[in-house]
Design an enzyme around this catalytic site. Structure first.
Site, PDB file in Angstrom:
ATOM      1  N   LYS A   1       0.743  -1.283   0.009  1.00 30.78           N
ATOM      2  CA  LYS A   1      -0.113  -0.078  -0.045  1.00 30.78           C
ATOM      3  C   LYS A   1       0.881   1.230  -0.198  1.00 30.78           C
ATOM      4  O   LYS A   1       2.092   1.158   0.227  1.00 30.78           O
ATOM      5  CB  LYS A   1      -0.843   0.093   1.228  1.00 30.78           C
ATOM      6  CG  LYS A   1      -0.370  -0.182   2.614  1.00 30.78           C
ATOM      7  CD  LYS A   1      -1.488  -0.554   3.419  1.00 30.78           C
ATOM      8  CE  LYS A   1      -0.703  -0.581   5.030  1.00 30.78           C
ATOM      9  NZ  LYS A   1      -1.689  -0.611   5.968  1.00 30.78           N
TER      10      LYS A   1
ATOM     11  N   TYR B   1      13.321  31.350   5.058  1.00 28.32           N
ATOM     12  CA  TYR B   1      11.996  31.600   5.601  1.00 28.32           C
ATOM     13  C   TYR B   1      11.952  31.736   7.286  1.00 28.32           C
ATOM     14  O   TYR B   1      12.686  30.864   8.011  1.00 28.32           O
ATOM     15  CB  TYR B   1      10.650  30.679   5.465  1.00 28.32           C
ATOM     16  CG  TYR B   1      10.160  30.811   3.763  1.00 28.32           C
ATOM     17  CD1 TYR B   1       9.532  31.934   3.423  1.00 28.32           C
ATOM     18  CD2 TYR B   1      10.195  29.544   3.274  1.00 28.32           C
ATOM     19  CE1 TYR B   1       9.243  31.852   2.080  1.00 28.32           C
ATOM     20  CE2 TYR B   1       9.832  29.812   1.955  1.00 28.32           C
ATOM     21  CZ  TYR B   1       9.266  30.808   1.369  1.00 28.32           C
ATOM     22  OH  TYR B   1       8.847  30.810   0.002  1.00 28.32           O
TER      23      TYR B   1
HETATM   24  C1  LIG Z   1      -2.916  -5.151   8.182  1.00 26.10           C
HETATM   25  C2  LIG Z   1      -1.713  -4.902   8.190  1.00 26.10           C
HETATM   26  N1  LIG Z   1      -0.770  -5.983   7.868  1.00 26.10           N
HETATM   27  C3  LIG Z   1       0.542  -5.649   7.626  1.00 26.10           C
HETATM   28  C4  LIG Z   1       1.092  -4.519   7.702  1.00 26.10           C
HETATM   29  C5  LIG Z   1       2.422  -4.173   7.633  1.00 26.10           C
HETATM   30  O1  LIG Z   1       3.091  -3.714   8.643  1.00 26.10           O
HETATM   31  P1  LIG Z   1       4.724  -3.373   8.872  1.00 26.10           P
HETATM   32  O2  LIG Z   1       5.087  -2.438   7.789  1.00 26.10           O
HETATM   33  O3  LIG Z   1       4.944  -2.844  10.077  1.00 26.10           O
HETATM   34  O4  LIG Z   1       5.172  -4.935   8.424  1.00 26.10           O
HETATM   35  C6  LIG Z   1       0.212  -3.355   7.719  1.00 26.10           C
HETATM   36  C7  LIG Z   1       0.762  -1.786   7.546  1.00 26.10           C
HETATM   37  O5  LIG Z   1       0.164  -0.964   8.121  1.00 26.10           O
HETATM   38  C8  LIG Z   1      -1.245  -3.306   8.017  1.00 26.10           C
HETATM   39  O6  LIG Z   1      -2.128  -2.478   7.805  1.00 26.10           O
END
Ligand SMILES: Cc1ncc(COP(=O)(O)O)c(C=O)c1O
Length: 413
Positions: free
Chosen positions: A36, A263
């Site tokens: 993601k 700034y």
């Molecule tokens: C449902 C879920 N699983 C796994 C992960 C992966 O987490 P990490 O990057 O801490 O391994 C995330 C990330 O936010 C998540 O939302």
């Protein structure tokens, strides 16, 4: 081929990280790679393709559009939308063969009806909230909810999972309790003859601190990109940072003592100062909180950021860097000449977490994907960049041609 500001994404390092994770979890445990937020800023399409080559079984996105982006790039692997989807997104989820996480009966009923109408079966995952306090169904409601879901036509329950809020805290007491509760629910499902093909729980912190939480599949994000979720987890799996963030000196100015920089006039030169101007700012993803706090590497030495980070430009004190010149590479995080600025250090100075810095990497930061240390693909704001050089037949004159292939998803309408 030079760029003012870019991120190098080393796909070989990424592949080695996945190999190291797979070796640690063993052959009976699958990997769902969390891609993601554009694969934590690394480039979701390129990372997902490399992940497939490295033996990842599933991809995890947060939104419908992230899923469509991967499908449009030709990825046919299972893609789970980890966040709840809207009712209005159901038809597109089905069309693009995405796997939703179902957390309401209303959503499940609509999905089931639309699947029947389309004559397809949708795989679904259900998150059981054992203590994260975010999405999914509460542990107390999970059994009844799942019993109703599995009775719905054209839905196939593929996975049930839970998520840890603090497995990176150095104290696994709470995560262990969550896992115990999760097993209780899985046992009740088994007693009701509800089959759960894939049980999953472990994010990066779970993989490292709680090996018993690896179950049928793990969901690493940050670990695959080469960072530990915190410094309180055992570094039981060796990984290397995949991304380096770099810019270049575009202007050098000799500033007399007493002059202000940037700034708010928050920095006043105490001595005659050689100021290097970098074409990078918070509009690229460099945190504003690095103003008067951050350090970059130029010619292998540290140059402190002076004055406020602005949207597009940042100034550094390069007085102590011999022979500093326009065009010199400046490393915001990564390595240079045996020295290193780590992402963790940058995050700490900016009072944030490595995750946020990676995910904030803007679209105008050119991504250079490396294979065997060389650029294999260059992605810019205006598309994938191709450069070719031809020798004219009549003489020795070389002509250089630069083309950009837009990566926008073609419209079907
Ligand atoms: C449902 C879920 N699983 C796994 C992960 C992966 O987490 P990490 O990057 O801490 O391994 C995330 C990330 O936010 C998540 O939302």
């Amino acid at each position: 081929m030079e760029f003012p500001t870019w991120a190098e994404v080393d796909l070989d390092r990424f592949g080695r990280n996945i190999t190291a994770i797979r070796a640690a979890i063993g052959p009976d445990c699958k990997v769902l790679l969390v891609v993601k937020a554009d694969a934590y800023g690394h480039g979701a399409i390129e990372i997902s393709r490399a992940a497939m080559d490295a033996g990842v079984s599933m991809l995890g996105v947060a939104t419908l559009h992230e899923g469509i982006e991967l499908r449009s790039a030709g990825l046919s692997t299972p893609i789970v939308i980890l966040s709840p989807s809207l009712l209005s997104e159901v038809d597109e989820i089905i069309e693009h063969r995405l796997t939703p996480c179902v957390s309401s009966l209303e959503f499940a009923e609509l999905l089931s009806r639309r699947c029947v109408a389309h004559e397809v079966i949708s795989r679904i995952h259900v998150e059981v909230d054992t203590g994260m306090g975010r999405t999914g169904v509460s542990d107390g409601d999970a059994l009844e909810f799942l019993q109703r879901i599995v009775a719905m036509r054209n839905l196939k329950l593929e996975g049930v999972f839970t998520h840890f809020p603090d497995a990176d805290s150095g104290n696994t007491f709470f995560a262990e309790e969550q896992l115990r509760r999760f097993h209780e629910i899985l046992d009740s499902l088994a007693r009701k003859k509800i089959e759960v093909p894939i049980r999953h729980a472990a994010n990066s912190a779970g993989i490292l601190s709680l090996p018993q939480s690896r179950l049928d599949m793990v969901r690493p994000g940050i670990l695959a990109y080469g960072y530990y979720p915190s410094n309180r987890v055992p570094a039981a799996i060796g990984v290397e940072g995949v991304m380096s963030f770099k810019s270049r000196v575009v202007q050098l100015r000799s500033v007399p003592a007493g002059r202000f920089i940037s700034y708010g006039r928050t920095y006043q030169a105490k001595r005659a100062t050689r100021v290097g101007v970098l074409p990078v700012g918070y509009g690229h993803g460099l945190p504003w909180l690095l103003s008067n706090r951050g350090e970059v590497l130029i010619r292998g030495r540290r140059a402190p950021i002076v004055g406020r980070v602005t949207m597009d430009l940042t100034m550094v004190d390069s007085t102590e860097i011999p022979d500093v010149a326009i065009g010199d590479e400046a490393v915001l995080f990564g390595e240079q000449g045996g020295s290193r600025v780590t992402l963790e250090e940058v995050a700490e100075r900016a009072e944030t977490i490595p995750y946020e810095i990676l995910c904030s990497m803007g679209k105008r930061v050119v991504r250079i994907f490396l294979r065997e240390g060389h650029p294999a693909k260059v992605l810019t704001l205006v598309g994938e960049r191709h450069e070719s050089e031809t020798l004219e037949t009549t003489g020795a004159r070389r002509t250089r041609k630069v083309q950009y292939k837009s990566s926008r998803i073609p419209s079907s309408g």
